[in-house]
Design an enzyme around this catalytic site. Structure first.
Site, PDB file in Angstrom:
ATOM      1  N   ARG A   1       0.803  -1.229   0.000  1.00  0.00           N
ATOM      2  CA  ARG A   1       0.000   0.000   0.000  1.00  0.00           C
ATOM      3  C   ARG A   1       0.840   1.286   0.000  1.00  0.00           C
ATOM      4  NH1 ARG A   1      -3.859  -0.791   4.819  1.00  0.00           N
ATOM      5  NH2 ARG A   1      -2.519  -2.566   5.284  1.00  0.00           N
TER       6      ARG A   1
ATOM      7  N   GLN B   1      13.667 -14.301   4.885  1.00  0.00           N
ATOM      8  CA  GLN B   1      12.414 -15.051   4.743  1.00  0.00           C
ATOM      9  C   GLN B   1      11.990 -14.928   3.285  1.00  0.00           C
ATOM     10  OE1 GLN B   1       8.855 -13.305   6.366  1.00  0.00           O
ATOM     11  NE2 GLN B   1       7.878 -15.279   6.757  1.00  0.00           N
TER      12      GLN B   1
ATOM     13  N   THR C   1       3.159 -14.195  10.154  1.00  0.00           N
ATOM     14  CA  THR C   1       4.026 -13.696  11.232  1.00  0.00           C
ATOM     15  C   THR C   1       4.675 -14.840  12.033  1.00  0.00           C
ATOM     16  OG1 THR C   1       1.966 -13.357  12.464  1.00  0.00           O
ATOM     17  CG2 THR C   1       2.984 -11.410  11.514  1.00  0.00           C
TER      18      THR C   1
ATOM     19  N   ASN D   1      38.623  28.596  -8.106  1.00  0.00           N
ATOM     20  CA  ASN D   1      39.297  27.397  -7.589  1.00  0.00           C
ATOM     21  C   ASN D   1      39.408  26.266  -8.602  1.00  0.00           C
ATOM     22  OD1 ASN D   1      36.503  27.027  -7.565  1.00  0.00           O
ATOM     23  ND2 ASN D   1      36.593  25.564  -5.877  1.00  0.00           N
ATOM     24  N   TYR D   2      38.864  26.458  -9.797  1.00  0.00           N
ATOM     25  CA  TYR D   2      38.709  25.327 -10.723  1.00  0.00           C
ATOM     26  C   TYR D   2      39.156  25.742 -12.118  1.00  0.00           C
ATOM     27  CZ  TYR D   2      36.170  21.415 -12.931  1.00  0.00           C
ATOM     28  OH  TYR D   2      35.818  20.290 -13.635  1.00  0.00           O
TER      29      TYR D   2
HETATM   30  C1  UD1 Z   1      -0.642  -8.373  12.838  1.00  0.00           C
HETATM   31  C2  UD1 Z   1      -1.317  -9.279  13.844  1.00  0.00           C
HETATM   32  C3  UD1 Z   1      -2.555  -8.575  14.395  1.00  0.00           C
HETATM   33  C4  UD1 Z   1      -2.154  -7.252  15.007  1.00  0.00           C
HETATM   34  C5  UD1 Z   1      -1.401  -6.405  14.000  1.00  0.00           C
HETATM   35  C6  UD1 Z   1      -0.834  -5.178  14.673  1.00  0.00           C
HETATM   36  C7  UD1 Z   1      -0.908 -11.530  12.972  1.00  0.00           C
HETATM   37  C8  UD1 Z   1      -1.485 -12.689  12.278  1.00  0.00           C
HETATM   38  N1  UD1 Z   1      -1.720 -10.501  13.183  1.00  0.00           N
HETATM   39  O1  UD1 Z   1      -1.549  -8.184  11.770  1.00  0.00           O
HETATM   40  O2  UD1 Z   1      -3.174  -9.383  15.370  1.00  0.00           O
HETATM   41  O3  UD1 Z   1      -3.306  -6.553  15.454  1.00  0.00           O
HETATM   42  O4  UD1 Z   1      -0.291  -7.139  13.468  1.00  0.00           O
HETATM   43  O5  UD1 Z   1      -0.247  -4.325  13.739  1.00  0.00           O
HETATM   44  O6  UD1 Z   1       0.247 -11.562  13.345  1.00  0.00           O
HETATM   45  N2  UD1 Z   1       5.776  -9.970   8.231  1.00  0.00           N
HETATM   46  C9  UD1 Z   1       6.896 -10.673   7.866  1.00  0.00           C
HETATM   47  N3  UD1 Z   1       6.750 -11.893   7.306  1.00  0.00           N
HETATM   48  C10 UD1 Z   1       5.542 -12.469   7.128  1.00  0.00           C
HETATM   49  C11 UD1 Z   1       4.399 -11.762   7.506  1.00  0.00           C
HETATM   50  C12 UD1 Z   1       4.542 -10.513   8.078  1.00  0.00           C
HETATM   51  O7  UD1 Z   1       8.018 -10.198   8.025  1.00  0.00           O
HETATM   52  O8  UD1 Z   1       5.505 -13.588   6.628  1.00  0.00           O
HETATM   53  C13 UD1 Z   1       5.933  -8.657   8.813  1.00  0.00           C
HETATM   54  C14 UD1 Z   1       5.292  -7.564   7.972  1.00  0.00           C
HETATM   55  O9  UD1 Z   1       6.226  -7.060   7.040  1.00  0.00           O
HETATM   56  C15 UD1 Z   1       4.906  -6.537   9.010  1.00  0.00           C
HETATM   57  C16 UD1 Z   1       4.620  -7.371  10.246  1.00  0.00           C
HETATM   58  O10 UD1 Z   1       5.243  -8.622  10.047  1.00  0.00           O
HETATM   59  O11 UD1 Z   1       5.952  -5.647   9.294  1.00  0.00           O
HETATM   60  C17 UD1 Z   1       3.134  -7.566  10.527  1.00  0.00           C
HETATM   61  O12 UD1 Z   1       2.572  -8.295   9.446  1.00  0.00           O
HETATM   62  P1  UD1 Z   1       1.177  -7.910   8.825  1.00  0.00           P
HETATM   63  O13 UD1 Z   1       0.888  -8.827   7.731  1.00  0.00           O
HETATM   64  O14 UD1 Z   1       1.141  -6.445   8.537  1.00  0.00           O
HETATM   65  O15 UD1 Z   1       0.202  -8.250  10.032  1.00  0.00           O
HETATM   66  P2  UD1 Z   1      -1.167  -7.556  10.342  1.00  0.00           P
HETATM   67  O16 UD1 Z   1      -2.185  -8.004   9.381  1.00  0.00           O
HETATM   68  O17 UD1 Z   1      -0.955  -6.105  10.492  1.00  0.00           O
END
Ligand code: UD1
Ligand code: CA
Length: 456
Positions: free
Chosen positions: A15, A72, A78, A384-385
């Protein structure tokens, strides 16, 4: 006692609509990921691991070398991201998990989370807060006694669950051993087909391990950045925080909403900052100075009682009692002494400018060593140049360089040397000598009438 930190930063941040990975976008002049790294270190983290994915090489380049990185390949969720860092998790470790897109968290909040986690002997402690409009966040589900049951994601929640206003911040503290075991049991059987880290809660509960949620953060500090609009909001919150800190330290900021100061800037008391000023990098400003509107100061050291008016200063030094501007440009390695004047439309680059010296208007002083109490007249150019190489010039103490002169480098003006206006100086000006280097004036009487005829 201390903890290790794992920062999730592999996502692309679709986004943001950017070529740059989301975590490298800056808030207050610093990449979001570097904010999070610094916050965790300040809270006492002994080791930091960042999970990187999109543009991982670029991300690695931008962060401190003492931060470990784990790649990753695919962002499967997450829990999967944390699992990628398993080799860093020892049984006896306490692990704090943070997100790379949450740059405003207070380090004290992390310390409090960790203390709460240890005090209650929890195996997972979730940092939570109440949010009026919880849409998009995971909801904290508690039982009738208020104990943490589980977290349900927005996309998996039923209507009742969606009404819950206590949200998951995405920040947690874990027991290392149980975290590693539980990660092996998380599945992706949910609306998004992802491995959810919060699922660890239910897995631990099934083993009768104590889990908890700590409602110990403001909604502002938990703000996650997902779009450019969020980025501007985060920037505004950060700006007000930084400016408030300076005001509390005795700096006058006339319009804190329109004054842009990076997080690592130091400013002495009774200095006044006018609206529309940018102070960035590792700039240090002394006491009792005035920075007037339209000034931009980057990575520079400014003394006490200095006035900077509508000027740009980069990688330079300005001594006490000196006045700069309006409309001066100090380019890198300008070292201006005490009690100097660098007036309007004066450009300085890679030059030393001694105490009490003045260049009041319209000069270029590049690659030069100017001594003390030197007067640089209006329109003087340090040439200077030669089109291929740059050369340095020296103007010693108490010299006087008349207006509209050129000093063709390399050239030396000895102490007290006096250059007549309009001279082009190519040779040494001896100590105390007057140097005139221009054609003599010739007057041809009656020339105009001869050429154009008599005027009526
Ligand atoms: C997550 C939480 C949600 C919480 C919210 C707060 C989960 C499933 N949900 O949701 O409960 O309210 O954060 O902001 O965890 N990322 C990785 N690798 C991955 C997936 C994500 O590095 O495979 C990183 C993303 O880049 C990001 C962060 O983890 O920086 C959070 O991931 P995102 O997918 O944004 O989780 P949310 O849907 O925001
Ligand atoms: Ca998010």
């Amino acid at each position: 006692m201390s903890f290790k930190t794992i920062i999730l930063a592999a996502g692309k941040g679709t986004r943001m609509k950017s070529k740059l990975p989301k975590v490298l976008h800056k808030v207050g002049g610093k990449e979001m990921l570097n904010h999070v790294i610094d916050i965790s270190k300040k809270a006492g983290s002994s080791e930091v691991v960042a999970i990187v994915g999109h543009e991982s090489e670029l991300v690695k380049e931008k962060i401190s070398k003492d931060v470990h990185t784990v790649y990753q390949e695919e962002q499967l969720g997450t829990a999967h991201a944390v699992k990628c860092a398993s080799s860093f998790i020892n049984d006896e470790d306490d692990i704090v998990v943070l997100c790379g897109d949450t740059p405003l968290v207070n380090s004290d909040t992390l310390k409090n989370l960790y203390d709460y986690h240890k005090k209650n002997k929890y195996y997972i402690t979730v940092l939570s807060t109440e949010k009026e409009e919880p849409k998009g966040y995971g909801r904290i589900i508690r039982d009738e006694n208020g104990d943490l049951l589980r977290i349900v994601e927005e996309k998996d929640a039923d209507d009742e669950e969606k009404k819950v206003r206590e949200i998951n911040s995405g920040i947690y503290c874990f027991d290392g051993k149980e975290l590693k075991e539980a990660l092996g049991e998380v599945n992706n059987d949910n609306a998004q087909g992802e491995y959810y880290l919060p699922d660890v809660i239910e897995i631990m509960r099934r083993k009768s391990l104590k889990v908890g949620a700590f409602k110990g953060a403001t909604i502002e500090e938990l703000m996650g950045v997902n779009s450019r609009v969020d980025l501007a909001k985060a920037e505004e919150i950060f700006r007000i925080r930084v400016n408030t800190h300076h005001m509390e330290n005795g700096v006058t900021i006339l319009d804190p909403k329109n004054t842009y100061i990076d997080g690592d800037v130091t400013i002495g008391s009774d200095t006044i900052i006018y609206p529309n000023v940018r102070i960035t990098g590792k700039t240090v400003i002394g006491e009792d100075s005035e920075i007037l509107s339209g000034s931009s100061i980057d990575n520079s050291t400014i003394g006490n009682n200095v006035v900077i008016n509508h000027s740009t200063i980069v990688d330079s030094k300005v001594g006490d009692e000196t006045k700069v501007g309006p409309f001066a440009y100090l380019r890198p390695k300008s070292n201006i002494g005490k009690g100097c004047k660098i007036g309007d439309f004066v450009e300085v680059k890679n030059a030393n400018f001694g105490d009490g010296s003045k260049a009041s208007h319209l000069s270029y002083i590049g690659d030069a060593d100017v001594g003390k109490n030197v007067n640089i007249g209006c329109g003087v150019v340090f040439v200077n140049y030669d089109g291929v190489n740059k050369f340095r010039s020296t103007v010693k103490d108490n010299a006087f360089v008349g207006s509209n002169s050129n000093l063709v480098a390399p050239v030396v003006v000895e102490e007290g040397g006096y250059i007549a206006t309009g001279s082009t100086i190519t040779k040494t000006v001896p100590d105390g000598a007057l140097s005139v280097a221009r054609a003599r004036q010739t007057n041809i009487e009656g020339w105009v009438e001869k050429k154009f005829g008599k005027k009526d």
